[in-house]
Structures are given as C-alpha cells and as structure tokens.
Design an enzyme around this catalytic site. Structure first.
Site, PDB file in Angstrom:
ATOM      1  N   ASN A 219       0.805  -1.230   0.000  1.00  0.00           N
ATOM      2  CA  ASN A 219       0.000   0.000   0.000  1.00  0.00           C
ATOM      3  C   ASN A 219       0.835   1.276   0.000  1.00  0.00           C
ATOM      4  OD1 ASN A 219      -2.614   1.517   0.771  1.00  0.00           O
ATOM      5  ND2 ASN A 219      -1.243   2.026   2.468  1.00  0.00           N
TER       6      ASN A 219
ATOM      7  N   TYR B 249       3.452   9.629 -11.064  1.00  0.00           N
ATOM      8  CA  TYR B 249       2.594   8.799 -10.207  1.00  0.00           C
ATOM      9  C   TYR B 249       1.792   7.811 -11.059  1.00  0.00           C
ATOM     10  CZ  TYR B 249      -1.230   7.838  -6.879  1.00  0.00           C
ATOM     11  OH  TYR B 249      -2.158   7.241  -6.061  1.00  0.00           O
TER      12      TYR B 249
HETATM   13  N1  NAP Z   1      -6.350   8.003  -1.554  1.00  0.00           N
HETATM   14  C1  NAP Z   1      -6.765   7.715  -2.777  1.00  0.00           C
HETATM   15  O1  NAP Z   1      -7.850   8.155  -3.216  1.00  0.00           O
HETATM   16  C2  NAP Z   1      -5.941   6.847  -3.665  1.00  0.00           C
HETATM   17  C3  NAP Z   1      -6.281   6.726  -5.013  1.00  0.00           C
HETATM   18  C4  NAP Z   1      -5.549   5.873  -5.827  1.00  0.00           C
HETATM   19  C5  NAP Z   1      -4.500   5.152  -5.294  1.00  0.00           C
HETATM   20  N2  NAP Z   1      -4.159   5.294  -3.971  1.00  0.00           N
HETATM   21  C6  NAP Z   1      -3.053   4.509  -3.445  1.00  0.00           C
HETATM   22  O2  NAP Z   1      -3.411   3.923  -2.209  1.00  0.00           O
HETATM   23  C7  NAP Z   1      -2.277   3.893  -1.337  1.00  0.00           C
HETATM   24  C8  NAP Z   1      -2.615   4.577  -0.016  1.00  0.00           C
HETATM   25  O3  NAP Z   1      -3.050   5.890  -0.278  1.00  0.00           O
HETATM   26  P1  NAP Z   1      -3.392   6.892   0.905  1.00  0.00           P
HETATM   27  O4  NAP Z   1      -4.251   7.951   0.339  1.00  0.00           O
HETATM   28  O5  NAP Z   1      -3.884   6.153   2.105  1.00  0.00           O
HETATM   29  O6  NAP Z   1      -1.949   7.517   1.219  1.00  0.00           O
HETATM   30  P2  NAP Z   1      -1.473   8.397   2.476  1.00  0.00           P
HETATM   31  O7  NAP Z   1      -2.631   8.872   3.273  1.00  0.00           O
HETATM   32  O8  NAP Z   1      -0.513   9.393   1.956  1.00  0.00           O
HETATM   33  O9  NAP Z   1      -0.686   7.317   3.373  1.00  0.00           O
HETATM   34  C9  NAP Z   1       0.478   6.752   2.848  1.00  0.00           C
HETATM   35  C10 NAP Z   1       1.008   5.733   3.843  1.00  0.00           C
HETATM   36  O10 NAP Z   1       2.207   5.189   3.275  1.00  0.00           O
HETATM   37  C11 NAP Z   1       3.320   5.502   4.111  1.00  0.00           C
HETATM   38  N3  NAP Z   1       4.457   5.750   3.243  1.00  0.00           N
HETATM   39  C12 NAP Z   1       4.624   6.700   2.292  1.00  0.00           C
HETATM   40  N4  NAP Z   1       5.797   6.561   1.688  1.00  0.00           N
HETATM   41  C13 NAP Z   1       6.391   5.486   2.267  1.00  0.00           C
HETATM   42  C14 NAP Z   1       7.625   4.821   2.086  1.00  0.00           C
HETATM   43  N5  NAP Z   1       8.502   5.257   1.178  1.00  0.00           N
HETATM   44  N6  NAP Z   1       7.902   3.735   2.851  1.00  0.00           N
HETATM   45  C15 NAP Z   1       7.038   3.302   3.770  1.00  0.00           C
HETATM   46  N7  NAP Z   1       5.850   3.884   4.002  1.00  0.00           N
HETATM   47  C16 NAP Z   1       5.547   4.971   3.248  1.00  0.00           C
HETATM   48  C17 NAP Z   1       2.886   6.677   4.945  1.00  0.00           C
HETATM   49  O11 NAP Z   1       3.605   6.692   6.161  1.00  0.00           O
HETATM   50  P3  NAP Z   1       4.691   7.864   6.449  1.00  0.00           P
HETATM   51  O12 NAP Z   1       3.877   9.097   6.660  1.00  0.00           O
HETATM   52  O13 NAP Z   1       5.413   7.399   7.661  1.00  0.00           O
HETATM   53  O14 NAP Z   1       5.560   7.941   5.246  1.00  0.00           O
HETATM   54  C18 NAP Z   1       1.416   6.326   5.165  1.00  0.00           C
HETATM   55  O15 NAP Z   1       1.297   5.354   6.176  1.00  0.00           O
HETATM   56  C19 NAP Z   1      -1.126   4.567  -2.100  1.00  0.00           C
HETATM   57  O16 NAP Z   1      -0.355   3.585  -2.728  1.00  0.00           O
HETATM   58  C20 NAP Z   1      -1.853   5.398  -3.148  1.00  0.00           C
HETATM   59  O17 NAP Z   1      -1.081   5.605  -4.308  1.00  0.00           O
HETATM   60  C21 NAP Z   1      -4.856   6.134  -3.156  1.00  0.00           C
END
Ligand code: NAP
Length: 253
Positions: free
Chosen positions: A89, A155
C-alpha cells in the site's frame, strides 16, 4: 469474512487507507504488521491497534529499502511463524507538476517507492507463502494510470508498472496457491488538510459528485472490505485482476 490467525503485512499502514485496512482486517481476526517511514506515525498506529485489541507489529521501514523490507518480514515470520497476506500500500508522492517539469528525482522517488517497493515486498513474503501453499497479495494503484491525469505523470506511470507487476506475479505464482490482485481505491478526505483553502476540497467534492455513487470512499467501511475479500479464502479463484473500489468513478474518468 474470517481472517483469524492470518498474518497480514500492510506497508504504509500508519494513516489513510492503510490504517483503515489494518483496523478492518484486525477486526476480522488477522494479526497485522504495519509499516511507515515516520517513527511518530508508526508509534501512534501501534498504540491505536493495541487499544483496539488487535495483535500487531509496527516497524519503521521505507518501502524503497529492500533490506529493511526483508528484515521486517523476517521479524513478523519469526514472531508468528507465517506470512499469509501482503497489502503493498505504501507509496511516496510528489507535488502535481506538468510533464515538461518532471525531473529524474521525481521519477526515481515514484518508481523506487511504487513498483520497486511493491516488488521488494512481494519477494520478501513469497517464500513464506510458497512454503504454506497459500498466499494473498494485494497491490494498490490509481485509475489515473489507466485514464491519464494531467499533472500526475510520474505517479500514474509508476502505478501502471505496479499493475503490470501484479499480472506477472499472478502468472508466476498461481500454482503455488498465491493470488495477486490490484485495487484502485478512491478515498481522499484524509489527504485534505482541514486548515488548507477550501479550493482543493471543492474540487474533490465536484469530482465525487460526478461519480455514480456520488461520494468519497471511507478507508475502513468502503475500501478495506474489498481488500479483505482479496485477502481471504473467498477470492481463491480471482487473480491478476484490477478492481476499482471507487464508487464507480472509473466510469466517469
Ligand atoms: N487516496 C486515494 O484516493 C488513492 C487513489 C488511488 C490510489 N491510492 C493509493 O493507495 C495507497 C494509499 O493511499 P493513501 O491515500 O492512504 O496515502 P497516504 O494517506 O498518503 O498514506 C500513505 C502511507 O504510506 C506511508 N508511506 C509513504 N511513503 C512510504 C515509504 N517510502 N515507505 C514506507 N511507508 C511509506 C505513509 O507513512 P509515512 O507518513 O510514515 O511515510 C502512510 O502510512 C497509495 O499507494 C496510493 O497511491 C490512493
């Protein structure tokens, strides 16, 4: 859906969708391993999961670091003797930018923490799953990869590489009892800074208003149940697939 005793690794599980998945699958009986980069966030996630009575391990590990990922999986396997599921994730982000401004550093960050981080995590868990003859891997990507999205070039491209890896992994490991599927989530509220201007919030609201279900997704109630299905026995004949969990948003993209 019963995930009792399953050990599920969730990279990037300290906030947003990742912690929602951790809370949900923990509530279904799974033992969860959650990673993040920031020690404070990792500690807070551990405290929250502990308060919820979820058996857990939290580890500071950057997904771009293959050795740290391997060590994290070894620690979890030593503790519980098994690794059943991976939710790849975590991914780091860069600000929105036009393709003409994209630098090598931007591309490297997205590819190091996207497809490469996903692959390192897969490589770490697969030996355990092969030994058990059972495993579930869920990758995360974005519909922007399929549709194209101005400003999100690195991205979107890195996420299409994740989908490609998902299909290759499914092809290679299907006979080992391992399924590999990709989720395209939509859950943006946690990404909006409440203190920031309402312009971005209004843009998100307008986008969701145009979707069939017409609202943002909730990490726990909307995204996590679909992921739990892919982590369970119930999905045993589903592999190599991309599933949009986005309120039908992909149809309006
Ligand atoms: N939210 C959406 O609508 C959406 C849409 C399409 C795809 N996605 C995908 O779904 C996933 C989760 O999205 P989200 O919105 O929940 O993201 P988010 O709120 O930004 O959370 C990201 C999580 O990943 C961790 N993280 C980031 N970079 C990291 C790294 N290099 N190594 C280890 N941990 C890391 C962060 O922890 P730290 O703060 O400690 O770094 C946090 O726990 C992502 O892959 C994103 O691309 C999300």
């Amino acid at each position: 859906m019963d995930l009792s005793e399953r050990v599920i690794v969730i990279t990037g599980g300290t906030k947003g969708i990742g912690i929602g998945i951790a809370r949900h699958v923990g509530g279904l009986g799974a033992r969860v391993v959650v990673t993040g980069r920031k020690p404070d966030g990792v500690e807070a996630a551990g405290a929250e999961l502990g308060d919820l009575g979820i058996d857990h391990l939290v580890v500071v590990a950057d997904v771009a670091d293959a050795d740290a990922t391997a060590a994290m999986v070894s620690e979890a396997a030593s503790r519980w003797g098994r690794i059943d599921g991976l939710v790849a994730n975590a991914q780091s982000f860069r600000p929105v930018m036009d393709l003409v401004d994209v630098t090598a550093r931007d591309m490297d960050l997205l590819f190091d923490t996207g497809p490469k981080g996903t692959l390192w995590a897969m490589q770490a868990v697969v030996p355990h799953m092969r030994a058990a003859g059972w495993g579930r891997i869920v990758t995360m990507a974005t519909s922007m990869g399929l549709t194209g999205a101005a400003g999100y070039g690195p991205y979107a491209a890195s996420n299409e590489a994740i989908r490609s890896l998902t299909r290759t992994a499914a092809s290679e490991w299907g006979r080992d009892g391992i399924t590999v599927n990709c989720v395209l989530p939509a859950s943006a509220a946690h990404r909006l800074d409440p203190a920031a201007s309402s312009e971005r919030g209004a843009a998100f609201a307008a986008m969701y208003d145009d979707h069939p279900i017409g609202r943002d997704g909730d990490p726990d109630a909307d995204i996590a149940p679909a992921v739990a299905f892919l982590l369970s026995d119930a999905s045993r004949y589903v592999t190599g697939q991309t599933i949009s969990v986005d309120g039908g948003g992909i149809m309006r993209a």
